[in-house]
Write an enzyme that holds these catalytic residues in place. Structure first.
Site, PDB file in Angstrom:
ATOM      1  N   GLY A 240       0.754  -1.246   0.000  1.00  0.00           N
ATOM      2  CA  GLY A 240       0.000   0.000   0.000  1.00  0.00           C
ATOM      3  C   GLY A 240       0.783   1.293   0.000  1.00  0.00           C
ATOM      4  O   GLY A 240       0.224   2.352  -0.314  1.00  0.00           O
ATOM      5  N   GLU A 274       3.679  -6.767   1.905  1.00  0.00           N
ATOM      6  CA  GLU A 274       3.411  -7.128   0.508  1.00  0.00           C
ATOM      7  C   GLU A 274       3.478  -5.904  -0.401  1.00  0.00           C
ATOM      8  O   GLU A 274       2.512  -5.579  -1.097  1.00  0.00           O
ATOM      9  CB  GLU A 274       2.007  -7.756   0.388  1.00  0.00           C
ATOM     10  CG  GLU A 274       1.762  -8.960   1.258  1.00  0.00           C
ATOM     11  CD  GLU A 274       0.283  -9.376   1.294  1.00  0.00           C
ATOM     12  OE1 GLU A 274      -0.578  -8.666   0.736  1.00  0.00           O
ATOM     13  OE2 GLU A 274      -0.009 -10.419   1.902  1.00  0.00           O
ATOM     14  N   ARG A 277       3.586  -1.465  -5.685  1.00  0.00           N
ATOM     15  CA  ARG A 277       3.876  -0.190  -6.336  1.00  0.00           C
ATOM     16  C   ARG A 277       5.177   0.459  -5.871  1.00  0.00           C
ATOM     17  O   ARG A 277       5.957   0.942  -6.687  1.00  0.00           O
ATOM     18  CB  ARG A 277       2.710   0.770  -6.054  1.00  0.00           C
ATOM     19  CG  ARG A 277       2.814   2.085  -6.794  1.00  0.00           C
ATOM     20  CD  ARG A 277       1.786   3.098  -6.260  1.00  0.00           C
ATOM     21  NE  ARG A 277       0.497   2.523  -5.980  1.00  0.00           N
ATOM     22  CZ  ARG A 277      -0.528   2.508  -6.815  1.00  0.00           C
ATOM     23  NH1 ARG A 277      -0.419   3.043  -8.003  1.00  0.00           N
ATOM     24  NH2 ARG A 277      -1.676   1.948  -6.451  1.00  0.00           N
ATOM     25  N   CYS A 343      -9.722   3.913 -30.113  1.00  0.00           N
ATOM     26  CA  CYS A 343     -11.014   4.549 -30.403  1.00  0.00           C
ATOM     27  C   CYS A 343     -11.880   4.692 -29.165  1.00  0.00           C
ATOM     28  O   CYS A 343     -12.930   4.050 -29.040  1.00  0.00           O
ATOM     29  CB  CYS A 343     -11.734   3.754 -31.474  1.00  0.00           C
ATOM     30  SG  CYS A 343     -10.678   3.516 -32.893  1.00  0.00           S
TER      31      CYS A 343
END
Ligand code: LLP
Length: 416
Positions: A240, A274, A277, A343
């Site tokens: 986190g 854990e 990021r 698109c």
């Protein structure tokens, strides 16, 4: 030491390698990672946890490239996985299954079996039903499965609602109030062994207080469990920790973890984390080329060759990534919408970025190492980008660019 891209002699380099050379050799769009930055991010955690019985389990979902997993395995990391596929990747990359924790709300029985056979450290169980499934699978194999329950401490992590996971309303984990009864149930099942406790309250967290609050609640529960005769060996506090994308105050691991470690002072349980990021996010960038400039009276567009299928975070979360010219040119900057060729109106990488651009220019989309390539897709039949790791002066291709034939290799047409 700075490990991010640097402007030297008029061009952007990652470690000792000019990004221009990477584009020339491997083409664009291309993800580029820095070995030094990955290592520094891991060392930042290791130093923060020095002298403590702890295991850093890299959250594979953030970036599952084998070279990255291998690098962390060599540094001694464990891994947090959420699928049988991630388990196979960890093993293929030389990771130690005995350092793997298996999270996720919907583990299939075949995935449980594979993880039991591999001998993982722990299953992070997220429901009562999962306890029963896991007990049955372990019984079949005549094994005993090590388990933690993922408990929702009901703490507000103050982050984007899509990546906030520890609230009562989340699909994840079990309610704090139900935890004691479920632990009793786990302890009573013959093919389960209670090993730890787990929580994960959200992602891109910048304030250290919610993590410490969660830790305190979890510790209270550990004591309640001990009083009920259920011993907990390890406390897994999930991932986190946030990173800097724009102007966020990015804390070091030591700063972010300080209040949490204070809450844990004097505890004998092993600590598991854990992080995803914060180990890979700032260590990677997405290299792309400007294909078309489309000036307009309302808005000017720079259409680049990377798109939402390559980096989904802006489209999905309205996430902000810094976008820098690889070889900045003179001239007055103007605000550009940096968009891809897909698109969809949501296909953008950045809004109103003040840049001086010409067609053919290279751009670097920064902080793209986490949840970039990992969430990429083949939408619009776009082959996935190449991935390159730089290491000092060297560059290594760690994933070849896909070709279109690979995209339809698994498909077949109806018989005549
Ligand atoms: N552990 C568990 C159980 C998780 O669900 C996650 C992330 C992590 C660890 C790693 O969290 P981190 O340290 O990376 O914050 N795609 C989103 C992020 C989704 C996070 C999902 N779970 C994004 O691009 O922002």
């Amino acid at each position: 030491m700075t490990t991010g891209p640097q402007l030297i002699q008029g061009e952007l380099r990652l470690e000792g390698v000019p990004l221009r050379e990477i584009a020339a050799r491997f083409g664009t769009p291309c993800y580029v990672y820095s070995r030094a930055a990955l290592t520094a991010a891991y060392e930042d955690y290791r130093q923060a946890l020095a002298g403590r019985d702890a295991l850093i389990c890299y959250a594979v979902k953030a970036n599952a490239n084998l070279a990255i997993l291998n690098l962390f395995a060599r540094l001694g990391a464990g891994f947090d996985i959420v699928s049988g596929g991630e388990l196979q990747r960890v093993i293929a990359a030389g990771g130690d299954p005995a350092k793997v924790v298996f999270s996720g709300v919907g583990k299939r029985r075949d995935e449980m079996r594979a993880a039991l056979e591999a001998g993982i450290h722990c299953f992070n169980v997220e429901s009562a039903s999962e306890l029963d499934h896991l007990n049955a699978v372990a019984a079949d194999l005549d094994k005993v499965a090590p388990v933690s329950l993922r408990v929702n401490p009901n703490v507000d992590p103050k982050t984007h609602p899509y990546i906030s996971t520890g609230l009562k309303t989340a699909k994840f984990g079990v309610a704090f109030e139900d935890a004691l009864a479920l632990y009793r149930r786990a302890a009573s099942l013959p093919h389960l062994r209670v090993r730890g406790i787990d929580c994960h309250i959200g992602s891109q967290l910048l304030d250290p207080a919610p993590a410490a609050e969660a830790a305190e609640k979890i510790l209270g529960l550990v004591d309640t469990l001990a009083a009920a005769g259920i011993a907990i060996e390890h406390i897994d506090l999930g991932g986190g920790k946030g990173i800097r994308y724009q102007d966020e105050a990015a804390l070091s691991a030591a700063e972010y973890l300080a209040p949490t470690l204070q809450a844990l002072a004097g505890r004998k349980e092993k600590l598991l984390l854990e992080p995803g990021r914060s180990l890979v996010g700032n260590a990677g960038l997405l290299l792309t080329r400007v294909e078309i400039l489309k000036p307009g009276s309302e808005k000017s567009f720079a259409v680049v060759d990377a798109a939402m299928n390559d980096l989904m975070r802006p489209a999905l979360y309205d996430a902000w990534h810094d976008i820098r010219p690889v070889m900045p040119r003179d001239g007055a900057p103007r605000p550009y919408e940096i968009v891809g060729p897909v698109c969809e109106s949501g296909d953008f990488l950045g809004h109103e970025r003040a840049l001086a651009l010409a067609e053919g220019d290279l751009l670097a989309v920064l902080s793209a190492g986490a949840y970039g390539m990992a969430m990429s897709s083949n939408y619009n039949s776009r082959p996935r980008a190449a991935e390159v790791m730089v290491d000092g002066e060297r560059m290594h291709l760690i994933r070849q660019r896909e070709d279109v034939a690979q995209l339809f290799a698994q498909e077949s047409m109806l018989p005549r």
